[in-house]
Motif scaffolding. Structure first.
Motif, PDB file in Angstrom:
ATOM      1  N   GLY A  23      69.053 -21.402 -20.287  1.00 24.38           N
ATOM      2  CA  GLY A  23      70.242 -21.589 -21.122  1.00 24.38           C
ATOM      3  C   GLY A  23      70.562 -23.067 -21.322  1.00 24.38           C
ATOM      4  N   TRP A  24      70.485 -23.858 -20.232  1.00 17.09           N
ATOM      5  CA  TRP A  24      70.732 -25.300 -20.352  1.00 17.09           C
ATOM      6  C   TRP A  24      69.690 -25.948 -21.246  1.00 17.09           C
ATOM      7  CZ3 TRP A  24      67.683 -29.488 -19.356  1.00 17.09           C
ATOM      8  CH2 TRP A  24      68.302 -30.723 -19.521  1.00 17.09           C
ATOM      9  N   LEU A  25      68.431 -25.552 -21.107  1.00 19.04           N
ATOM     10  CA  LEU A  25      67.362 -26.135 -21.919  1.00 19.04           C
ATOM     11  C   LEU A  25      67.573 -25.836 -23.398  1.00 19.04           C
ATOM     12  CD1 LEU A  25      64.764 -27.742 -21.694  1.00 19.04           C
ATOM     13  CD2 LEU A  25      63.538 -25.604 -21.474  1.00 19.04           C
ATOM     14  N   GLY A  26      67.991 -24.622 -23.727  1.00 20.04           N
ATOM     15  CA  GLY A  26      68.283 -24.282 -25.117  1.00 20.04           C
ATOM     16  C   GLY A  26      69.452 -25.081 -25.664  1.00 20.04           C
ATOM     17  N   TRP A  27      70.505 -25.209 -24.868  1.00 20.94           N
ATOM     18  CA  TRP A  27      71.659 -26.013 -25.288  1.00 20.94           C
ATOM     19  C   TRP A  27      71.265 -27.471 -25.465  1.00 20.94           C
ATOM     20  CZ3 TRP A  27      73.673 -30.118 -22.538  1.00 20.94           C
ATOM     21  CH2 TRP A  27      74.793 -30.717 -23.120  1.00 20.94           C
ATOM     22  N   ALA A  34      68.544 -36.395 -24.966  1.00 19.70           N
ATOM     23  CA  ALA A  34      67.383 -37.288 -24.982  1.00 19.70           C
ATOM     24  C   ALA A  34      66.167 -36.712 -24.266  1.00 19.70           C
ATOM     25  CB  ALA A  34      67.761 -38.633 -24.364  1.00 19.70           C
ATOM     26  N   ILE A  35      66.349 -36.041 -23.154  1.00 19.35           N
ATOM     27  CA  ILE A  35      65.207 -35.566 -22.374  1.00 19.35           C
ATOM     28  C   ILE A  35      64.403 -34.514 -23.139  1.00 19.35           C
ATOM     29  CG2 ILE A  35      66.317 -33.700 -21.092  1.00 19.35           C
ATOM     30  CD1 ILE A  35      64.060 -36.362 -19.550  1.00 19.35           C
ATOM     31  N   THR A  36      64.997 -33.824 -24.093  1.00 18.89           N
ATOM     32  CA  THR A  36      64.279 -32.798 -24.854  1.00 18.89           C
ATOM     33  C   THR A  36      63.644 -33.350 -26.124  1.00 18.89           C
ATOM     34  OG1 THR A  36      66.259 -32.151 -26.088  1.00 18.89           O
ATOM     35  CG2 THR A  36      65.816 -30.978 -24.022  1.00 18.89           C
ATOM     36  N   HIS A  37      63.778 -34.656 -26.382  1.00 20.80           N
ATOM     37  CA  HIS A  37      63.216 -35.259 -27.587  1.00 20.80           C
ATOM     38  C   HIS A  37      62.063 -36.213 -27.299  1.00 20.80           C
ATOM     39  CE1 HIS A  37      66.547 -33.494 -29.704  1.00 20.80           C
ATOM     40  NE2 HIS A  37      66.039 -33.912 -30.838  1.00 20.80           N
ATOM     41  N   GLY A  38      61.435 -36.054 -26.156  1.00 20.44           N
ATOM     42  CA  GLY A  38      60.235 -36.832 -25.861  1.00 20.44           C
ATOM     43  C   GLY A  38      60.496 -38.288 -25.531  1.00 20.44           C
ATOM     44  N   VAL A  39      61.665 -38.609 -25.022  1.00 18.23           N
ATOM     45  CA  VAL A  39      61.959 -39.981 -24.633  1.00 18.23           C
ATOM     46  C   VAL A  39      61.301 -40.229 -23.286  1.00 18.23           C
ATOM     47  CG1 VAL A  39      63.784 -41.614 -24.079  1.00 18.23           C
ATOM     48  CG2 VAL A  39      64.129 -39.949 -25.888  1.00 18.23           C
ATOM     49  N   GLU A  40      60.479 -41.264 -23.213  1.00 14.94           N
ATOM     50  CA  GLU A  40      59.788 -41.578 -21.970  1.00 14.94           C
ATOM     51  C   GLU A  40      60.696 -42.361 -21.042  1.00 14.94           C
ATOM     52  OE1 GLU A  40      56.023 -43.365 -22.703  1.00 14.94           O
ATOM     53  OE2 GLU A  40      55.528 -41.936 -24.277  1.00 14.94           O
ATOM     54  N   LYS A  41      60.344 -42.354 -19.766  1.00 16.24           N
ATOM     55  CA  LYS A  41      61.191 -43.000 -18.764  1.00 16.24           C
ATOM     56  C   LYS A  41      61.347 -44.496 -19.050  1.00 16.24           C
ATOM     57  CE  LYS A  41      62.029 -43.459 -13.884  1.00 16.24           C
ATOM     58  NZ  LYS A  41      61.619 -43.215 -12.528  1.00 16.24           N
ATOM     59  N   GLU A  42      60.325 -45.139 -19.551  1.00 18.98           N
ATOM     60  CA  GLU A  42      60.392 -46.567 -19.859  1.00 18.98           C
ATOM     61  C   GLU A  42      61.399 -46.867 -20.973  1.00 18.98           C
ATOM     62  OE1 GLU A  42      57.392 -44.865 -19.829  1.00 18.98           O
ATOM     63  OE2 GLU A  42      56.915 -45.470 -17.774  1.00 18.98           O
ATOM     64  N   GLN A  43      61.706 -45.891 -21.806  1.00 20.74           N
ATOM     65  CA  GLN A  43      62.645 -46.067 -22.909  1.00 20.74           C
ATOM     66  C   GLN A  43      64.086 -45.769 -22.506  1.00 20.74           C
ATOM     67  OE1 GLN A  43      60.888 -43.191 -25.544  1.00 20.74           O
ATOM     68  NE2 GLN A  43      59.773 -44.778 -26.677  1.00 20.74           N
ATOM     69  N   PHE A  61      69.668 -36.551 -19.197  1.00 23.26           N
ATOM     70  CA  PHE A  61      69.785 -35.098 -19.090  1.00 23.26           C
ATOM     71  C   PHE A  61      71.116 -34.571 -19.608  1.00 23.26           C
ATOM     72  CE2 PHE A  61      66.343 -35.906 -16.214  1.00 23.26           C
ATOM     73  CZ  PHE A  61      65.551 -34.792 -16.309  1.00 23.26           C
ATOM     74  N   HIS A  62      72.126 -35.452 -19.812  1.00 22.53           N
ATOM     75  CA  HIS A  62      73.418 -34.915 -20.242  1.00 22.53           C
ATOM     76  C   HIS A  62      74.239 -35.845 -21.123  1.00 22.53           C
ATOM     77  CE1 HIS A  62      76.004 -37.345 -17.580  1.00 22.53           C
ATOM     78  NE2 HIS A  62      74.956 -37.355 -16.792  1.00 22.53           N
ATOM     79  N   ALA A  63      74.027 -37.153 -21.099  1.00 18.98           N
ATOM     80  CA  ALA A  63      74.963 -38.060 -21.749  1.00 18.98           C
ATOM     81  C   ALA A  63      74.443 -38.733 -23.013  1.00 18.98           C
ATOM     82  CB  ALA A  63      75.396 -39.151 -20.761  1.00 18.98           C
ATOM     83  N   VAL A  64      73.145 -38.721 -23.247  1.00 16.43           N
ATOM     84  CA  VAL A  64      72.566 -39.465 -24.373  1.00 16.43           C
ATOM     85  C   VAL A  64      71.922 -38.487 -25.341  1.00 16.43           C
ATOM     86  CG1 VAL A  64      70.887 -41.213 -25.040  1.00 16.43           C
ATOM     87  CG2 VAL A  64      72.154 -41.474 -22.923  1.00 16.43           C
ATOM     88  N   THR A  65      72.256 -38.641 -26.627  1.00 15.76           N
ATOM     89  CA  THR A  65      71.628 -37.829 -27.669  1.00 15.76           C
ATOM     90  C   THR A  65      70.739 -38.713 -28.526  1.00 15.76           C
ATOM     91  OG1 THR A  65      73.473 -38.114 -29.186  1.00 15.76           O
ATOM     92  CG2 THR A  65      73.538 -36.192 -27.756  1.00 15.76           C
TER      93      THR A  65
END
Length: 103
Positions: A23-27, A34-43, A61-65
């Motif tokens: 459910g969290w992953l779908g939301w 950001a974590i669901t849009h392929g942002v790498e750790k270096e970015q 995981f929660h604050a950046v879109t």
């Protein structure tokens, strides 16, 4: 595979945990987290100090879109705070397309 026996409390707890994560992953995907849009750790250096801290990693995981925009051959990725909608970084690159793709 046939599960034999009762639906134990441990199995119920595992099922609830899996459903919560899905459910969290779908939301997160729907909200553009950001974590669901392929942002790498270096970015994930949100404050620009050159180091990715644990707090910055967890904010992905929660604050950046992320909003992706394509304007012709220019592709831009905007990073926004989810709470305020304020853009704090924009990464752009120019992509040259092959002649067959341009037609």
């Amino acid at each position: 595979m046939i599960i034999k026996g009762r639906f134990t409390p441990r199995r119920r707890a595992l099922l609830v945990l899996v459903l919560l994560v899905l459910g969290w992953l779908g939301w997160a995907w729907y909200a553009g987290i950001a974590i669901t849009h392929g942002v790498e750790k270096e970015q994930m250096d949100w404050n620009g100090d050159g180091q990715v801290s644990r707090d910055e990693f967890l904010q992905a995981f929660h604050a950046v879109t992320v909003k992706d925009v394509e304007e012709g051959s220019r592709q831009c990725r905007s990073f926004l705070w989810r709470s305020s909608g304020e853009e704090f970084r924009r990464d752009c690159k120019t992509v040259f397309k092959k002649a067959a793709e341009a037609e």
